[in-house]
Scaffold this active site. Structure first.
Site, short mmCIF file in Angstrom:
data_model
loop_
_atom_site.label_atom_id
_atom_site.label_comp_id
_atom_site.label_asym_id
_atom_site.label_seq_id
_atom_site.Cartn_x
_atom_site.Cartn_y
_atom_site.Cartn_z
N LYS A 1 -61.39 -14.41 -41.73
CA LYS A 1 -60.55 -15.61 -41.84
C LYS A 1 -60.17 -15.80 -43.31
CE LYS A 1 -62.31 -17.48 -37.57
NZ LYS A 1 -63.47 -18.09 -36.93
N ARG B 1 -51.99 -26.12 -35.14
CA ARG B 1 -52.94 -25.93 -36.23
C ARG B 1 -52.29 -25.14 -37.37
NH1 ARG B 1 -58.61 -22.72 -35.56
NH2 ARG B 1 -57.17 -21.02 -35.16
C1 LIG Z 1 -63.88 -17.58 -35.75
C2 LIG Z 1 -65.19 -18.14 -35.35
C3 LIG Z 1 -66.15 -17.33 -34.78
C4 LIG Z 1 -65.82 -15.88 -34.51
O1 LIG Z 1 -66.86 -15.17 -33.97
P1 LIG Z 1 -66.66 -13.60 -33.74
O2 LIG Z 1 -68.01 -13.12 -33.42
O3 LIG Z 1 -66.08 -13.04 -34.99
O4 LIG Z 1 -65.69 -13.43 -32.64
C5 LIG Z 1 -67.38 -17.89 -34.48
N1 LIG Z 1 -67.63 -19.19 -34.72
C6 LIG Z 1 -66.70 -20.01 -35.27
C7 LIG Z 1 -67.03 -21.43 -35.52
C8 LIG Z 1 -65.46 -19.50 -35.59
O5 LIG Z 1 -64.53 -20.30 -36.10
#
Ligand SMILES: *Cc1c(COP(=O)(O)O)cnc(C)c1O
Length: 428
Positions: free
Chosen positions: A225, A387
């Site tokens: 991200k 968003r």
């Molecule tokens: C993006 C996100 C994830 C992503 O989990 P992955 O294992 O990479 O799919 C998990 N928790 C939160 C709060 C997120 O925003």
């Protein structure tokens, strides 16, 4: 009223504007989705190609030593540490956010197994994978997952009682952009005898985080991200040093062993966070993550001893404030309302709007114009959401103006009502 000229003047005064040159951003794209998948660092293709052709192609197995593949998870962990208020040696980059959450929550539950406490508390509005992982771990380990609203953490009727084993929260809410006061919430949890697990998916690289200063217990976060590590980049895990000698790693693979190359038949955990490694690491993906981390750390040059995040936060707040102001000035009467808290201390680096009708289609119409944000479906508690993530590394003030200009046009002309914008895709 704010004008385009005002926005251009803000760009001209922006000390961070050169940081944008670190990225490849496609022509005609205004990218407001760095909270879902960060843009590609310019350095990434060449670095990944080098790992493939030189380190793998020529170095072969020697590269574990000669190209320092072996300690990559710790070396990158030290870079992440600078962004989240942790110390060197306290973070590893490995696995996915979901898998790391499983590991840290397991560890916290193991520490509480003789306490008689049976509850894991989290927010109903938490990201689903966090709740799913907690659900299955609770089932497996004999705990109960209790879902609450953030407001229930405070006051005389707080849910933080002597029944709570672990408080598991996402620091910045993925949907609303609302941010918890990590230090205060951690102190309240500790006062009730609970341990804390923080998900930093929307915090690392987005807002200043102070894990050690907050006295948090466990944390995990996402690499693709705001850290720009590339699709599916390895995530990270952190544990407070006070737990370093005693926490359990449920996925007790050989990479978390104290001496993996002794090949002994019994598991002996590595000291500290090193035990959070499980098996052989994805070196090519870690190389991509390092390029992303370096783009964020480049902001350190702009803020003396206060770190990259202090500089980035100032700009992030200016961008989101401007977006909110422009939407309120220019979209009045269009049925758009602000979901993200206005107070700086209570929000991350994104702004969420809601609209009774057409949220999905409005986002699609914006994407067709090159303004990439995203849509999150509502539920009984929450309306549908538009968003918009503002990554100060590569978003400028004129970009904010232009994104609002497109939103105004999509709303005023009713463009979003077109059939093509109302068909649902698999990934929203
Ligand atoms: C993006 C996100 C994830 C992503 O989990 P992955 O294992 O990479 O799919 C998990 N928790 C939160 C709060 C997120 O925003």
């Amino acid at each position: 009223m704010t004008t385009l000229a005002d926005c251009r003047a803000l760009d001209a005064q922006d000390p961070l504007r050169a940081l944008r040159d670190q990225f490849t951003i496609p022509e005609g794209v205004l990218y407001l989705d760095g909270n879902s998948l960060g843009v590609m660092p310019k350095a990434a293709p060449a670095r990944i190609a080098e790992v493939v052709t030189k380190e793998w192609g020529e170095g072969l197995i020697r590269s574990w030593n000669t190209a320092s593949w072996f300690d990559l998870p710790q070396r990158l962990g030290d870079k992440v540490a600078r962004l989240i208020g942790a110390a060197p040696g306290e973070v590893v980059c490995t696995d996915s956010t979901s898998v790391n959450l499983y590991k840290v929550l397991f560890a916290a539950l193991s520490q509480q197994k003789d306490s008689g406490r049976k509850l894991v508390v989290s927010e109903r509005s938490n990201f689903p994978t966090d709740l799913y992982i907690a659900e299955s771990l609770c089932r497996e380990r004999g705990f109960t997952l209790k879902l609450i609203d953030a407001s229930e953490l405070q006051g005389p009727d707080s849910v933080l009682t002597d029944e709570v084993a672990v408080l598991m929260l996402t620091h910045v809410n993925y949907r609303t952009g609302a941010m918890h006061d990590m230090k205060a919430v951690t102190a309240a949890a500790h006062a009730a005898g609970a341990l804390t697990v923080w998900d930093l998916a929307h915090s690392a690289g987005a807002v200043p985080v102070a894990l050690n200063e907050s006295n948090a217990d466990y944390a995990i976060g996402c690499g693709y991200k705001y850290l720009n590590g590339g699709p599916g980049a390895p995530a990270f895990a952190w544990v407070h040093t006070k737990h370093a000698g005693q926490f359990e790693q449920p996925l007790s693979g050989w990479w978390g062993h104290a001496a993996p190359f002794e090949f002994t038949p019994h598991y002996r955990p590595a000291p500290g966070v090193g035990r959070y490694l499980c098996g052989t690491q994805p070196i090519i993906a870690l190389a991509g993550l390092e390029c992303g981390l370096d783009t964020v750390l480049a902001a350190e040059a702009f803020n003396g001893d206060h770190g990259a995040m202090a500089a980035l936060r100032t700009k992030s707040l200016a961008l989101t404030d401007l977006f909110i102001k422009l939407v309120e000035e220019r979209c009045a009467g269009q049925g758009v309302s602000l979901i993200t808290p206005r107070e700086h201390a209570q929000r991350g680096s994104q702004v969420c709007l809601s609209r009774e009708e057409g949220a999905y289609a409005i986002v699609q119409a914006l994407i067709a114009r090159g303004v990439i944000g995203d849509y999150r479906a509502g539920d009984s508690q929450m309306p549908d959401i538009l968003r918009f993530g503002f990554t100060p590394l590569y978003i400028g003030f004129e970009d904010v103006w232009n994104s609002v200009e497109h939103l105004v046009q999509v709303l005023e002309t009713g463009e979003w009502k077109r059939e093509e914008f109302n068909r649902k895709n698999a990934v929203t």
